[in-house]
Design a protein around this motif. Structure first.
Motif, mmCIF file in Angstrom:
data_model
loop_
_atom_site.group_PDB
_atom_site.id
_atom_site.type_symbol
_atom_site.label_atom_id
_atom_site.label_comp_id
_atom_site.label_asym_id
_atom_site.label_seq_id
_atom_site.Cartn_x
_atom_site.Cartn_y
_atom_site.Cartn_z
ATOM 1 N N THR A 177 1.090 -1.347 -0.096
ATOM 2 C CA THR A 177 -0.012 0.155 -0.174
ATOM 3 C C THR A 177 0.857 1.469 -0.277
ATOM 4 O O THR A 177 0.610 2.284 -0.567
ATOM 5 C CB THR A 177 -0.951 0.066 1.737
ATOM 6 O OG1 THR A 177 -1.365 -1.225 1.323
ATOM 7 C CG2 THR A 177 -1.892 1.149 1.529
ATOM 8 N N LEU A 178 1.879 1.060 0.707
ATOM 9 C CA LEU A 178 3.034 2.385 1.065
ATOM 10 C C LEU A 178 3.364 2.236 -0.350
ATOM 11 O O LEU A 178 3.290 3.696 -0.715
ATOM 12 C CB LEU A 178 3.432 2.610 2.350
ATOM 13 C CG LEU A 178 2.811 2.969 3.482
ATOM 14 C CD1 LEU A 178 3.300 2.375 5.010
ATOM 15 C CD2 LEU A 178 1.713 4.142 3.691
ATOM 16 N N ASP A 179 4.670 1.309 -0.493
ATOM 17 C CA ASP A 179 5.145 1.746 -1.762
ATOM 18 C C ASP A 179 4.243 2.448 -3.353
ATOM 19 O O ASP A 179 4.554 3.209 -3.284
ATOM 20 C CB ASP A 179 5.338 0.395 -2.255
ATOM 21 C CG ASP A 179 6.224 0.301 -3.582
ATOM 22 O OD1 ASP A 179 7.649 0.563 -2.979
ATOM 23 O OD2 ASP A 179 6.371 0.208 -4.753
ATOM 24 N N HIS A 180 3.162 1.568 -3.131
ATOM 25 C CA HIS A 180 1.960 2.535 -4.313
ATOM 26 C C HIS A 180 1.903 3.622 -4.086
ATOM 27 O O HIS A 180 1.235 4.454 -4.720
ATOM 28 C CB HIS A 180 0.640 1.572 -3.958
ATOM 29 C CG HIS A 180 -0.438 2.334 -5.249
ATOM 30 N ND1 HIS A 180 -0.381 1.751 -6.513
ATOM 31 C CD2 HIS A 180 -1.307 2.888 -4.510
ATOM 32 C CE1 HIS A 180 -1.854 2.962 -6.891
ATOM 33 N NE2 HIS A 180 -1.930 3.808 -6.078
ATOM 34 N N ALA A 181 1.867 3.509 -2.546
ATOM 35 C CA ALA A 181 1.079 5.269 -2.220
ATOM 36 C C ALA A 181 2.225 6.774 -2.714
ATOM 37 O O ALA A 181 1.932 7.826 -3.785
ATOM 38 C CB ALA A 181 0.778 5.614 -1.050
ATOM 39 N N PHE A 210 -2.432 -2.805 9.896
ATOM 40 C CA PHE A 210 -1.359 -2.000 9.481
ATOM 41 C C PHE A 210 -1.675 -0.054 10.426
ATOM 42 O O PHE A 210 -2.925 0.088 9.509
ATOM 43 C CB PHE A 210 -0.339 -2.275 8.924
ATOM 44 C CG PHE A 210 -1.495 -1.579 7.179
ATOM 45 C CD1 PHE A 210 -1.491 -0.178 6.721
ATOM 46 C CD2 PHE A 210 -1.482 -3.149 6.365
ATOM 47 C CE1 PHE A 210 -2.064 0.178 5.610
ATOM 48 C CE2 PHE A 210 -2.243 -2.287 4.966
ATOM 49 C CZ PHE A 210 -2.499 -0.924 4.827
ATOM 50 N N ALA A 211 -1.066 0.317 10.672
ATOM 51 C CA ALA A 211 -0.734 2.126 10.174
ATOM 52 C C ALA A 211 0.241 2.355 10.487
ATOM 53 O O ALA A 211 1.122 2.179 9.990
ATOM 54 C CB ALA A 211 -1.408 2.415 11.855
ATOM 55 N N PHE A 212 -0.158 3.759 9.873
ATOM 56 C CA PHE A 212 0.806 4.783 9.613
ATOM 57 C C PHE A 212 0.542 5.698 9.556
ATOM 58 O O PHE A 212 0.010 6.659 9.554
ATOM 59 C CB PHE A 212 1.532 3.763 8.043
ATOM 60 C CG PHE A 212 0.214 4.751 6.929
ATOM 61 C CD1 PHE A 212 -0.283 6.139 6.517
ATOM 62 C CD2 PHE A 212 -0.544 3.554 6.871
ATOM 63 C CE1 PHE A 212 -1.268 6.474 5.611
ATOM 64 C CE2 PHE A 212 -1.361 3.953 5.634
ATOM 65 C CZ PHE A 212 -1.900 5.451 4.930
ATOM 66 N N GLY A 213 1.736 6.958 9.508
ATOM 67 C CA GLY A 213 1.697 8.922 9.793
ATOM 68 C C GLY A 213 2.626 9.083 9.466
ATOM 69 O O GLY A 213 3.585 8.813 9.747
#
Ligand code: PHE
Length: 369
Positions: free
Chosen positions: A251-255, A335-338
């Motif tokens: 997800t984060l790589d795509h973002a 998962f979470a991210f900030g």
């Protein structure tokens, strides 16, 4: 001020002179009328039955005239009467027109080109926030917000920061004064991160959850080129069955590719947050130097020549957190991210001082219009 004289002589020349003086006074007075009350005074002075100038002219000139002069005087008095009436009428339209002109000046003249207000521009940080949020919206995330003044419970305790845990110190919290009499969990503070909104959201929603949380946060950091006591974060949270660390990375790589272009690469390294386990810091390949650490022969400053820029904290939601919100950690995972939006805006726009974002200089801000 003109007063009606008695006539000593009734010769044509004497009458002419008397009439001429009266007319000059009349002319001067009617033109000076500026408003309704002045007009009334003017009208009464000349036309009042008792003691009005016309009455006096009648008494002092006509009635007092010898028989053989009566006709000539009578003619002139009639003329004067007509002129006085005329002047009273004209004086009235004079002040009314003047008022009318003033009204017209105050009113909107739709034939004028109009005042063009300068178009505002979206603030570069807010623009960045919107861009990031829309990347996640496109992945099916929805947006949540929460209070900036938060309780100790949501900012810390429910996120698995036990009281007196050293991890609290890393947050440089700004506390609201006068809270000492309350139990610790109810004490108010300025939220140090957007993570408390994770708790507030999962309290009222059931999995599957996919949310992003943009908002301002505060920390007791003295302002300098890279720190501001107020800044912006975007939090993300996904909770469902079978969510794994691979989903987080994908997800984060795509973002990052959506935000910085398809050549952006990501790298994760271990970190610690009380509310995620495992935790990681994510680096993105420097989009200024393309990951080389160099700009031509110059060293690349934004990535400190490493070719990588640290962009967010993330991890798998710690099972302890589910305990606070009645989720079953055996059934769900997430998962979470900030991430800091201001930092990303700084990098995106090549701004060298975060203070520029917040001191409101239009010359700086209008460059983003
Ligand atoms: N809230 C953390 C911070 O402010 C960032 C973070 C968010 C880390 C979500 C992990 C998961 O530093």
């Amino acid at each position: 001020m003109y007063t009606v004289p008695k006539l000593k002589s009734y010769t044509t020349a004497a009458l002419d002179k008397a009439v001429e003086t009266l007319r000059a006074a009349l002319e001067q007075e009617w033109k000076a009328v500026k408003n309704e009350s002045e007009w009334k005074a003017f009208r009464d002075r000349w036309m009042a039955r008792k003691n009005g100038i016309l009455t006096e002219v009648n008494d002092l000139w006509l009635k007092a005239a010898p028989k053989d002069a009566k006709r000539a005087v009578g003619q002139r008095v009639n003329e004067i009467k007509k002129q006085v009436e005329d002047s009273v009428h004209r004086a009235e339209s004079l002040y009314k027109d003047a008022a009318g002109t003033r009204v017209a000046l105050d009113a909107v003249d739709i034939t004028l080109p109009g005042i063009r207000r300068p178009l505002g521009a979206e603030h570069p940080v807010i623009k960045t926030v919107h861009e990031i949020v829309s990347v996640f919206r496109n992945l099916g995330y929805s947006v949540q917000e929460g209070p900036v003044i938060e309780t100790d419970y949501y900012n810390f305790e429910a996120l698995n920061f036990p009281p007196n845990h050293p991890a609290r110190d890393t947050q440089d919290t700004l506390f609201i004064a006068g809270q000492e009499s309350k139990p610790q969990r109810e004490r108010l503070l300025l939220r140090t991160h957007t993570s408390p909104v994770q708790i507030r959201t999962v309290e009222k929603m059931k999995p599957p959850i996919r949310i992003v949380i943009p908002g301002t946060v505060h920390r007791n950091d003295p302002p300098d080129a890279s720190h501001s006591p107020m800044f912006h974060q975007i939090e993300g949270l996904a909770v469902d069955t079978n969510i794994t660390f691979r989903d987080l990375k994908g997800t984060l790589d795509h973002a990052m590719k959506a935000l910085f272009g398809s050549s952006a690469r990501t790298s994760f390294r271990p970190s610690f947050f009380p509310f995620t386990e495992p935790s990681a810091e994510m680096m993105v390949s420097c989009f200024i130097c393309g990951g080389t650490g160099k700009r031509g022969s110059e060293p690349c400053r934004p990535c400190k020549q490493t070719g990588w820029i640290e962009i967010l904290g993330c991890g798998m939601v710690d099972p302890n957190v589910y305990g606070f919100v009645d989720y079953d950690p055996k059934k769900v995972s997430g998962f979470a991210f900030g991430m800091g939006a201001d930092r990303i805006a700084i990098l995106k726009y090549g701004v060298d001082d975060i203070q520029l974002f917040f001191n409101g200089d239009v010359r700086f801000l209008e460059q983003f219009g």
